[in-house]
Design a protein around this motif. Structure first.
Motif, short mmCIF file in Angstrom:
data_model
loop_
_atom_site.label_atom_id
_atom_site.label_comp_id
_atom_site.label_asym_id
_atom_site.label_seq_id
_atom_site.Cartn_x
_atom_site.Cartn_y
_atom_site.Cartn_z
N ARG A 219 -7.33 -31.93 7.65
CA ARG A 219 -6.63 -32.65 8.74
C ARG A 219 -6.10 -33.99 8.24
O ARG A 219 -4.96 -34.37 8.57
CB ARG A 219 -7.58 -32.86 9.92
N LEU A 220 -6.89 -34.69 7.47
CA LEU A 220 -6.42 -35.97 6.92
C LEU A 220 -5.27 -35.75 5.95
O LEU A 220 -4.34 -36.56 5.90
CB LEU A 220 -7.58 -36.68 6.22
N SER A 221 -5.31 -34.66 5.18
CA SER A 221 -4.20 -34.34 4.29
C SER A 221 -2.91 -34.14 5.07
O SER A 221 -1.84 -34.61 4.66
CB SER A 221 -4.54 -33.07 3.49
N THR A 222 -3.01 -33.45 6.20
CA THR A 222 -1.82 -33.25 7.04
C THR A 222 -1.28 -34.60 7.52
O THR A 222 -0.06 -34.84 7.50
CB THR A 222 -2.18 -32.38 8.26
N LEU A 223 -2.18 -35.48 7.93
CA LEU A 223 -1.75 -36.82 8.38
C LEU A 223 -1.08 -37.58 7.24
O LEU A 223 -0.04 -38.23 7.45
CB LEU A 223 -2.96 -37.60 8.89
N CYS A 224 -1.65 -37.49 6.05
CA CYS A 224 -1.05 -38.16 4.89
C CYS A 224 0.38 -37.68 4.66
O CYS A 224 1.29 -38.49 4.40
CB CYS A 224 -1.88 -37.89 3.63
N HIS A 225 0.59 -36.40 4.77
CA HIS A 225 1.92 -35.85 4.50
C HIS A 225 2.90 -36.16 5.63
O HIS A 225 4.11 -36.25 5.40
CB HIS A 225 1.82 -34.36 4.21
N LEU A 226 2.40 -36.33 6.84
CA LEU A 226 3.27 -36.82 7.91
C LEU A 226 3.73 -38.25 7.63
O LEU A 226 4.90 -38.60 7.89
CB LEU A 226 2.53 -36.75 9.25
N VAL A 227 2.82 -39.06 7.12
CA VAL A 227 3.19 -40.44 6.73
C VAL A 227 4.20 -40.39 5.59
O VAL A 227 5.18 -41.16 5.57
CB VAL A 227 1.94 -41.24 6.33
N THR A 228 3.99 -39.50 4.64
CA THR A 228 4.94 -39.34 3.53
C THR A 228 6.33 -39.06 4.05
O THR A 228 7.31 -39.71 3.65
CB THR A 228 4.50 -38.18 2.61
N LEU A 229 6.44 -38.09 4.94
CA LEU A 229 7.75 -37.74 5.50
C LEU A 229 8.36 -38.91 6.26
O LEU A 229 9.56 -39.17 6.16
CB LEU A 229 7.61 -36.52 6.41
N SER A 230 7.53 -39.64 7.02
CA SER A 230 8.04 -40.78 7.78
C SER A 230 8.60 -41.85 6.85
O SER A 230 9.68 -42.43 7.11
CB SER A 230 6.92 -41.37 8.64
N LEU A 231 7.91 -42.13 5.76
CA LEU A 231 8.37 -43.15 4.81
C LEU A 231 9.64 -42.70 4.10
O LEU A 231 10.53 -43.52 3.83
CB LEU A 231 7.26 -43.45 3.80
N LEU A 232 9.74 -41.42 3.80
CA LEU A 232 10.95 -40.91 3.16
C LEU A 232 12.15 -40.95 4.12
O LEU A 232 13.28 -41.21 3.69
CB LEU A 232 10.72 -39.49 2.65
N LEU A 233 11.89 -40.71 5.40
CA LEU A 233 12.96 -40.85 6.40
C LEU A 233 13.42 -42.30 6.49
O LEU A 233 14.62 -42.60 6.57
CB LEU A 233 12.47 -40.35 7.76
N TRP A 234 12.46 -43.21 6.49
CA TRP A 234 12.77 -44.65 6.52
C TRP A 234 13.58 -45.02 5.29
O TRP A 234 14.57 -45.76 5.37
CB TRP A 234 11.47 -45.42 6.60
N LEU A 235 13.18 -44.50 4.14
CA LEU A 235 13.89 -44.79 2.90
C LEU A 235 15.34 -44.35 2.97
O LEU A 235 16.26 -45.11 2.64
CB LEU A 235 13.19 -44.07 1.73
N GLY A 236 15.57 -43.11 3.42
CA GLY A 236 16.94 -42.59 3.50
C GLY A 236 17.80 -43.40 4.45
O GLY A 236 18.98 -43.66 4.17
N ALA A 237 17.22 -43.79 5.60
CA ALA A 237 17.97 -44.58 6.57
C ALA A 237 18.25 -45.99 6.04
O ALA A 237 19.36 -46.52 6.23
CB ALA A 237 17.20 -44.65 7.88
N TRP A 238 17.27 -46.59 5.40
CA TRP A 238 17.44 -47.96 4.90
C TRP A 238 18.49 -48.02 3.81
O TRP A 238 19.34 -48.93 3.81
CB TRP A 238 16.09 -48.48 4.38
N VAL A 239 18.44 -47.07 2.89
CA VAL A 239 19.39 -47.07 1.77
C VAL A 239 20.75 -46.56 2.21
O VAL A 239 21.77 -46.90 1.61
CB VAL A 239 18.83 -46.22 0.60
N GLY A 240 20.79 -45.75 3.26
CA GLY A 240 22.04 -45.18 3.73
C GLY A 240 22.47 -43.96 2.94
O GLY A 240 23.66 -43.79 2.63
#
Length: 297
Positions: A219-240
């Motif tokens: 369960r914690l692994s799933t949460l970690c990977h949700l955070v991973t995806l969220s940070l990658l989405l933030w990265l793509g939006a920030w960089v454009g």
């Protein structure tokens, strides 16, 4: 213990590469290139930077894995799952690992020097993580996150090699990559550690599966990977980044979902597929999507 007979030079090279799991470089090297490419977004990195970042990455990983195998050799010899590895089975001698790791440390130092004053200045701190993470499972069940942070330093190091900075507002992508890789690696190390729960408890080693059970770790692994995806989405939006990146993100999300479908607390039979294959695909897909986005942009 049965001692394997010495093989040919090619056998010894193959055994040493197996010892440091050289093929797992695919997990980290794409993220080094991500840091490099995003740091040079207004242009392209030089061939000099590309060469020495590649050398630094390969050397750093060899230092880390060589040290890990030396530090854990007694543990690996006692664990039935790892007893056949090159060092416990004596297909590779400890002196070979010491020499290989020492040479790699020298190469890493040269690479850092070639990449600029800031990478060289930060190298001792990175070395603490490269070598020290192997000791953490002896003292804390948070060891998964120390491993994740160690790998997370890879894209940050590549960013510093190109930009020569780390603490300005324009350096946010480096920190997002640090967080994304930290949680990604931590997440699949939580999965990987589930196979050693019985042995780790017997040996007095610390891990989240050992402390809280495999179900909680997954369960914690799933949460970690949700955070991973969220940070990658933030990265793509920030960089454009453009549409190829977002297409890549859809594929990465699907791969991570599939990874978690493959393993269950009561069924770890497909763990190696999840650990080796899927995570390699995640890293390569993300790199390809960034390259395509930068090219299209």
């Amino acid at each position: 213990m049965h001692t394997a007979k010495p093989g040919t030079v090619l056998d010894r090279i193959r055994d040493f590469l197996a010892l440091i799991t050289f093929e797992h470089t695919v997990f980290a090297l794409p993220f080094a290139y991500l840091g490099m490419l995003l740091a040079a977004r207004d242009g392209w990195p030089t061939w000099h930077q590309f060469l020495w970042i590649t050398v630094a990455m390969a050397a750093a990983r060899t230092v880390a894995m060589g040290a890990n195998r030396i530090i854990d050799r007694a543990i690996e010899a006692d664990n039935p799952r790892t007893a056949s590895r090159p060092l416990p089975s004596e297909r590779v001698r400890p002196v070979t690992v010491w020499v290989g790791s020492g040479l790699s440390a020298m190469i890493l130092t040269v690479a850092a020097w070639q990449l600029g004053p800031l990478p060289l200045t930060l190298l001792p701190g990175a070395a603490v993580f490269l070598i020290g993470y192997s000791y953490t499972k002896r003292i804390t069940w948070l060891s998964h996150f120390v491993l994740g942070l160690t790998d997370g330093l890879v894209p940050m190091g590549a960013w510093v090699a190109v930009r020569g900075s780390l603490f300005t507002s324009s350096d946010l992508p480096a920190w997002l990559l640090l967080g994304a890789v930290t949680t990604w690696i931590s997440g699949f190390d939580l999965i990987y550690a589930c196979q050693d729960v019985a042995f780790d408890r017997q040996a007095g080693l610390h891990s989240i599966p050992t402390r809280f059970g495999a179900a909680a770790a997954l369960r914690l692994s799933t949460l970690c990977h949700l955070v991973t995806l969220s940070l990658l989405l933030w990265l793509g939006a920030w960089v454009g980044l453009g549409w190829p990146y977002w297409l890549g993100m859809v594929i990465v999300a699907a791969l991570l979902i599939y990874e978690h479908v493959l393993v269950r607390p009561d069924d770890m039979s497909r763990l190696n597929v999840a650990f080796l294959n899927i995570n390699g695909y995640v890293a390569v897909t993300l790199l390809a999507s960034v390259v395509a986005a930068l090219f299209v942009g």
